[in-house]
Design a protein around this motif. Structure first.
Motif, PDB file in Angstrom:
ATOM      1  N   GLU A  56       5.375  -2.917   3.654  1.00 53.67           N
ATOM      2  CA  GLU A  56       5.151  -1.574   4.410  1.00 53.67           C
ATOM      3  C   GLU A  56       5.636  -1.709   5.842  1.00 53.67           C
ATOM      4  N   GLU A  57       5.805  -2.994   6.321  1.00 54.51           N
ATOM      5  CA  GLU A  57       6.329  -3.303   7.583  1.00 54.51           C
ATOM      6  C   GLU A  57       7.948  -3.112   7.571  1.00 54.51           C
ATOM      7  N   ALA A  59       9.601  -1.113   5.828  1.00 49.74           N
ATOM      8  CA  ALA A  59       9.961   0.170   5.271  1.00 49.74           C
ATOM      9  C   ALA A  59      10.562   0.992   6.621  1.00 49.74           C
ATOM     10  N   LEU A 301      -0.130  -6.044  -4.404  1.00 51.04           N
ATOM     11  CA  LEU A 301      -0.003  -4.652  -4.583  1.00 51.04           C
ATOM     12  C   LEU A 301      -0.942  -3.925  -5.608  1.00 51.04           C
ATOM     13  N   PHE A 329       9.331  -1.129  -4.980  1.00 49.46           N
ATOM     14  CA  PHE A 329       8.724  -0.912  -3.844  1.00 49.46           C
ATOM     15  C   PHE A 329       8.666  -2.452  -2.754  1.00 49.46           C
ATOM     16  N   ASP A 330       8.711  -3.270  -3.589  1.00 51.11           N
ATOM     17  CA  ASP A 330       8.762  -4.732  -2.768  1.00 51.11           C
ATOM     18  C   ASP A 330       9.685  -5.528  -3.513  1.00 51.11           C
ATOM     19  N   ARG A 366      14.001   2.949  -1.730  1.00 44.97           N
ATOM     20  CA  ARG A 366      13.263   3.771  -1.372  1.00 44.97           C
ATOM     21  C   ARG A 366      13.884   5.251  -0.703  1.00 44.97           C
ATOM     22  N   ASP A 375       7.660   5.651  -0.030  1.00 44.56           N
ATOM     23  CA  ASP A 375       6.819   4.722   0.480  1.00 44.56           C
ATOM     24  C   ASP A 375       5.173   4.572  -0.058  1.00 44.56           C
ATOM     25  N   ALA A 376       4.922   5.188  -0.999  1.00 43.49           N
ATOM     26  CA  ALA A 376       3.821   5.143  -1.842  1.00 43.49           C
ATOM     27  C   ALA A 376       4.213   4.253  -3.003  1.00 43.49           C
TER      28      ALA A 376
END
Length: 448
Positions: A56-57, A59, A301, A329-330, A366, A375-376
């Motif tokens: 999240e950081e 992104a 997650l 996502f990651d 993304r 981003d979800a």
């Protein structure tokens, strides 16, 4: 050896060589990256300011790269973070793996003189560092052994390993002990499977685990001196261990994939010892480490999205799709790079021969043109598998099928067995290319 070096005691010459490698491959690039990062250069920022960041950081940094267009010019390299452009670079025959070859004669000479005799994941004949006929031939032989059928044959054994590890975790949970999920589960499951693929005796699993953890740093640019020496020492030790292991396997072949690879031939020619060691090293440093990171990232997650965990447990959502969405996502690998072999075009943008293009896999994953609400984290995402976490083209990850299978089995078994509370104190790995957790403390409760 030059006249100058012949006047220097041999022990000093040998000591100087690592210093030259570190200076040219890490210290000087590191200074340049820090300098351009202070000016907002995207390559500098990615290389110096993203260590330890959560997905999240990270992104917003990835979004800034994409906002620059399909091809983003930087002070040290060109970047791309758009999905289609990244895929185009990775699949195009106009690009090769590695760095530009137009370095000065002095730098090339110094690197040649100081070259290590140990093979790392980014050194030929590694599949990550070769192209053309050598890569095609070697990959053909490796692919013939690591088939989808061979991977699926490991599923039952992977389930057994998961059960054994979870039994130990349950004993701790019932005794009221908190656990580190990386050390006790995320590392132990894939290292056991990889060790069995390589035919490693159980008594040597911890050696493989230790060396794999250190070797992962060899994928990074700009290492400090202490990390560089620790990494080189681990690669040297692993190389020596592989010499002994390979000789033992040649003398007494087993029936595992690595034994099959030792005997595999194409037109009567098999892999040399150097090539076999390189494959084993790549399996360990790139294959094992990425799965460890994938599992840790996924657990964090999924625990953080309890409604999605409920859907996975009920069968409304697929565990395999949860693996794909975690990869999107990651992703465990932040980026890779290619060099243009000729003047070419990417996404209708001219790219000159010799240009280093950094393909930012995490940014491509993304891209809002491909993924809705990118981003979800969403295990229901229908096109999650369109991610580029495993790269693409001729360098598509050989271990992708194995990593997917291991992760699906590991996550399903883990969450079927436990309710999980993640505790404060989790730490991210210090590596930059490979991204994941170093520790993930948790309190477990066995489910009824």
């Amino acid at each position: 050896m030059s006249t100058l070096t012949t006047r220097i005691p041999r022990r000093l010459v040998e000591h100087a060589k690592p210093g030259v490698r570190w200076s040219l491959q890490h210290a000087i690039p590191r200074r340049a990256l820090v300098r351009v990062a202070s000016q907002g250069d995207p390559q500098g920022v990615l290389s110096t300011e993203t260590t330890g960041l959560l997905a999240e950081e990270l992104a917003p940094i990835l979004a800034r790269i994409r906002s620059g267009g399909a091809i983003v010019g930087g002070k040290l390299s060109t970047l791309t973070g758009e999905h289609d452009a990244v895929n185009e670079v990775l699949t195009s025959n106009d690009f090769r793996t590695g760095f530009p070859g137009d370095t000065s004669r002095a730098v090339r000479g110094a690197l040649t003189w100081a070259a290590s005799t140990t093979i790392g994941p980014l050194e030929p004949p590694s599949l990550l560092a070769t192209d053309g006929p050598t890569h095609t031939r070697n990959r053909k032989l490796v692919t013939r052994v690591f088939t989808a059928r061979a991977v699926e044959a490991l599923r039952e054994r992977t389930e057994q390993v998961a059960t054994e590890l979870l039994d130990d975790l349950e004993a701790d949970a019932r005794a009221g002990h908190d656990v580190d999920l990386v050390a006790r589960y995320c590392e132990q499951l894939p290292v056991t499977v990889i060790a069995e693929i390589l035919g490693v005796p159980e008594s040597e699993y911890e050696t493989v685990l230790r060396l794999g953890g250190h070797a992962a740093s060899s994928l990074d640019l700009g290492l400090d001196w202490a990390t560089f020496r620790r990494t080189e020492s681990a690669l040297d030790e692993f190389d020596a261990w592989l010499e002994t292991h390979l000789a033992a396997k040649r003398a007494q072949p087993g029936d595992g994939p690595f034994s099959a690879l030792i005997q595999a031939q194409d037109d009567g020619v098999g892999l040399s010892d150097q090539e076999l060691k390189s494959v084993a090293g790549l399996v360990l440093a790139a294959g094992f480490e990425t799965t460890v990171n994938l599992l840790g990232n996924a657990i964090r997650l999924i625990v953080g999205h309890p409604e999605q965990l409920a859907a996975l447990r009920s069968g409304e959502a697929s565990w395999l799709n949860a693996v794909e969405e975690t990869l999107r996502f990651d992703p465990p690998v932040l980026l890779t790079a290619r060099t243009a072999t000729c003047d070419t075009r990417v996404a209708d943008v001219d790219v000159a021969a010799g240009t280093l293009v950094v393909t930012v896999l995490a940014a491509a994953n993304r891209d809002p043109k491909i993924f809705d609400d990118p981003d979800a984290f969403d295990v229901h995402r229908e096109n999650a598998r369109e991610h580029l976490a495993f790269s693409a083209g001729r360098h598509f990850c050989l271990g992708a099928a194995l990593s997917r299978m291991e992760s699906e089995v590991a996550l399903r078994a883990f969450f079927d067995r436990f309710d999980v509370e993640l505790l404060p104190g989790a730490t991210r790995r210090p590596t930059r290319i490979l991204r994941g957790y170093a520790t993930l403390p948790a309190r477990l409760a066995a489910r009824a």
